[in-house]
Design an enzyme around this catalytic site. Structure first.
Site, PDB file in Angstrom:
ATOM      1  N   GLY A   1     -21.869  52.724  32.514  1.00 53.94           N
ATOM      2  CA  GLY A   1     -21.926  53.467  31.260  1.00 53.94           C
ATOM      3  C   GLY A   1     -22.639  52.638  30.208  1.00 53.94           C
ATOM      4  O   GLY A   1     -22.960  51.470  30.444  1.00 53.94           O
ATOM      5  N   TYR A   2     -22.882  53.247  29.058  1.00 53.89           N
ATOM      6  CA  TYR A   2     -23.681  52.598  28.019  1.00 53.89           C
ATOM      7  C   TYR A   2     -23.009  52.735  26.663  1.00 53.89           C
ATOM      8  O   TYR A   2     -22.421  53.770  26.358  1.00 53.89           O
ATOM      9  CB  TYR A   2     -25.075  53.245  27.938  1.00 53.89           C
ATOM     10  N   ILE A   3     -23.133  51.669  25.868  1.00 52.29           N
ATOM     11  CA  ILE A   3     -22.780  51.760  24.455  1.00 52.29           C
ATOM     12  C   ILE A   3     -23.956  52.479  23.790  1.00 52.29           C
ATOM     13  O   ILE A   3     -25.108  52.101  24.020  1.00 52.29           O
ATOM     14  CB  ILE A   3     -22.643  50.359  23.814  1.00 52.29           C
TER      15      ILE A   3
END
Lengths: 163, 163
Positions: free
Chosen positions: B28-30
């Protein structure tokens, strides 16, 4: 993950004890699109990468990892688009608890903030004589805000106007 | 800091060798406000936090650190607002070089991408018979783009329409 719980106060500079063994800190931020904070902190030859989640009251999820100082220098230079916050941090013990006193420099010169990390939101503590107004809930005093809107650009340096 | 230089290709699935020892990956990504990428990757009991700078050609500054898997799970849950990318990664050796083959799942099911990491932008390499179109420069095939605009939602699965 740790949960960061902290109280934050302005200070009466003339009432402070002598400040010794300060630690010079330079920190910058990756610009995020929501309220997650991605911070790079460099102090002497040590450096950390820190992710913080949303603030709930005075608590905040925090993930912190040591990284090579050379990486931190490159990240501050290449990834932190908004500039940096510079300060010297002193530790002052007061009745069994250790306060962190941040004396800001550069575009935040003139600002001194004292922080106390607590183990619960309801933990009692003794307020030192040099502590003045509490600013735990004032968003202008987060380091990210101080990078974007430095203290020296504020029109008013009291807190009353903003409450 | 490392510099990531990679070539990326679609594949002919029917020409692939048998796929063994796949590694399940969830990442996942910020959400960032500029073109820096902050990625959390979890694979079995290992996890990494990775920051990537701007892409220049097919090169990109990359800072990667191992983190506790428990931290990664909490970050994926609490800090990655946009969802996750799920895939199984296989390694295939072809004439002295090791390719990484990502077989995507979930909302990217149906997509298979082969990547080859190089030590310079001009390094020569042999193209396997199962490699088809090169998509190194097609922004839709970055994992971040695949999280935001999954393959199954694309109107057209060829690349011609977009060039």
């Amino acid at each position: 993950m740790a949960v960061e719980i902290e109280r934050k106060f302005l200070v009466h500079p003339d009432r402070l004890p002598s400040l010794v063994d300060g630690q010079r800190i330079v920190q910058g931020y990756i610009a995020t699109a929501d309220r997650t904070t991605v911070r790079i902190r460099l102090s002497d030859q040590q450096a950390w990468l820190t992710l913080k989640g949303l603030t709930t009251g005075i608590s905040r999820a925090e993930f912190e990892y040591p990284i090579p100082a050379a990486d931190a220098r490159q990240m501050l230079d290449q990834l932190c688009s908004g500039g940096v916050v510079e300060k010297t941090r002193y530790r002052i013990k007061h009745e069994e608890l250790t306060w962190e006193l941040d004396v800001f420099e550069g575009s935040n010169c003139g600002l001194i903030v004292a922080e106390l990390e607590l183990s619960s939101e309801t933990q009692a503590f003794a307020l030192p004589v040099w502590a003045s107004e509490e600013v735990s809930h004032d968003p202008r005093y987060t380091n990210l805000a101080l990078m974007l809107h430095p203290y020296q650009q504020w029109e008013c340096h009291g807190t009353d106007t903003y409450r």
